[in-house]
Write an enzyme that holds these catalytic residues in place. Structure first.
Site: not given
Ligand code: F6R
Length: 243
Positions: A67, A135, A137, A142
């Site tokens: 992303d 959450n 995701h 989301e």
């Molecule tokens: C990042 C991504 C997000 C993260 C998720 C966890 O490329 O796709 O889904 O993997 O938000 O983020 P952290 O590792 O910062 O807790």
């Protein structure tokens, strides 16, 4: 889903690094789907260390990222393109022409999504690395994202904007939209490696593993993947251990 519970974040990172290094050693021209965020930072450090000490080569490896924020250029220090270069690519022998990510500055958002989907078709992923949002995701998919989604533009939820604001000067600077690989595209990877660390992920981990698969918890789709490994530390496993 295979679940490995590591003692702590360090052990989680070591196990995740071996997983990726093994993949690259077995298939030097592997395509890796990569993630940004805090969770894979320890793993990326270990990949760099291993490359320096043991010479594991990424010359023929291709990387596709999950992303990117919409509206940030690849040189912006909070863009995911920048994150990947600084935290991984610049320290490996990877050819940057083989490292792909959505273009946050694309003029035509829909055309950019279509371009990325074609790229994903052209380079099937041998391994997809994922982190987990508090959450539930995965990537920027989301809650209530359709399971059959491909690359698309998302409006980020308040909770994700808040979680991610720690990396920006203030919450107002966090972009409100992002490009993300869709859930269907994520599921097309041959293997999936999901990492989760810390008590703030425990609830999402529990629901992802134990609750009925449903679009209200995007990560629950992973229950349907044939080769998915989850590496979590004890804190993230809290809900599973104390049930
Ligand atoms: C990042 C991504 C997000 C993260 C998720 C966890 O490329 O796709 O889904 O993997 O938000 O983020 P952290 O590792 O910062 O807790």
């Amino acid at each position: 889903m295979k679940i490995i519970i590591a003692e702590d974040y360090d052990e989680l990172s070591v196990r995740a690094a071996s997983f990726i290094i093994d993949t690259v050693k077995r298939k030097p021209d592997a395509t890796l789907g990569l993630a940004t965020g805090t969770t894979p930072l320890g793993l990326y450090q270990l990949l760099i260390q291993d490359h320096n000490r043991n010479g594991t080569s990424y010359k023929q490896v291709r990387c596709v990222n999950l992303d990117e924020y919409k509206g940030l250029s690849s040189t912006h220090n909070q863009s995911y393109a920048y994150f990947m270069r600084k935290n991984l690519f610049e320290h490996l022998d990877i050819d940057l022409n083989n490292a792909y990510i959505e273009n946050g500055m694309a003029e035509d958002g829909q055309a950019e999504c279509e371009r990325y989907d074609k790229l994903l078709e052209r380079f099937p992923r041998d391994l997809q690395l994922l982190g987990l949002g508090s959450n539930g995701h995965i990537a920027f998919n989301e809650p209530n994202t359709p399971f059959d989604s491909t690359t698309h533009i998302v409006d980020l939820t308040e909770s994700t904007i808040k979680d991610n604001s720690r990396l920006f000067a203030n919450i107002a600077e966090v972009p409100k939209q992002a490009y993300t690989m869709g859930l269907k595209s994520i599921m097309q990877a041959r293997k999936i490696l999901m990492l989760a660390s810390g008590a703030n992920k425990a609830d999402a981990v529990y629901k992802m593993v134990k609750c009925k698969t449903g679009e209200n918890l995007p990560a629950s789709i992973l229950q349907r993947h044939k080769d998915c490994t989850l590496i979590i530390d004890k804190e993230a496993a809290g809900g599973l251990i104390n049930q």
